[in-house]
Design an enzyme around this catalytic site. Sequence first.
Site, PDB file in Angstrom:
ATOM      1  N   GLU A 187       0.804  -1.189   0.149  1.00  0.00           N
ATOM      2  CA  GLU A 187      -0.065  -0.110   0.250  1.00  0.00           C
ATOM      3  C   GLU A 187       0.836   1.162   0.144  1.00  0.00           C
ATOM      4  OE1 GLU A 187      -4.209  -0.281   1.794  1.00  0.00           O
ATOM      5  OE2 GLU A 187      -2.730  -1.269   3.590  1.00  0.00           O
ATOM      6  N   HIS A 192      -4.374   0.404  10.500  1.00  0.00           N
ATOM      7  CA  HIS A 192      -5.684  -0.233  10.396  1.00  0.00           C
ATOM      8  C   HIS A 192      -6.244  -0.348  11.754  1.00  0.00           C
ATOM      9  CE1 HIS A 192      -3.768  -2.846   6.883  1.00  0.00           C
ATOM     10  NE2 HIS A 192      -4.057  -1.586   6.682  1.00  0.00           N
TER      11      HIS A 192
END
Length: 247
Positions: free
Chosen positions: A81, A102
């Site tokens: 990412e 996250h």
Amino acid sequence: MSTSTSPNAQQVHELVLANHILALEGVLDAYGHVSIRNPSDSNTFLMSRSRSAEIVADDDILVHDLNGSVAGIPDRELYLERFIHSSIYATRPDVGAVIHSHSDAILPFSISNLPLRAVFHSASLIGSERVPVWDSHTEFGDTNLLVETTAMGESLTRKLENRALVLMRGHGFAAAAKSLINALKMATALPRNARALLDVLQAGGEVTPLSPGEVATHGKADMSTPAAQRQWEYWCRRLGEPYQPVG
Ligand SMILES: [Zn+2]
């Protein structure tokens, strides 16, 4: 070989400490990442190879270009990412540090109509507006929700606009700040802010967010002051690291 665009050792080590701080604070676990714009070359940024934050070491820090590539390193050794970071740096010259997390504390606000707003002073860096939610499904349909392409990174960056924070539906958040210490302060305050909001809602109370004026006043605080450095010193002590003022 060292060149004029090579980062200096202190900048690299500060980024390593930032990885460890975010792991210590529970913002990053096996996944998620933190980066800084390369002070020696603003068209590049510094970020670890694909390792968990807690075990990142100085040798893991690599110079990434604004396409998310690293010269001489296969893509499979890089974070999937990394395009979150490359797209934000390419679009936002005011941004000097990016964190993608996250954190489970913010998840409820990314999958519901519950508004995430700054409600306590330490969270003022996220701004006074409701934090927007980027939904990858809107443009990209059914995916694994990971920002694995420049197109997805650019879409996320459009949602971020000129703000400091964007939530990612069913996934996490991306935070952008002018400096590493600001990014750390925001990312570590954010889960506390989210839990405080949920506590109030679960108790059936009404939330009073920070006013735009309160956010603006707090946002003027200079992070190079002794008071701000105290936070960095606290983290260094908890990590068992010697304290050196952060740039
Ligand atoms: Zn992610």
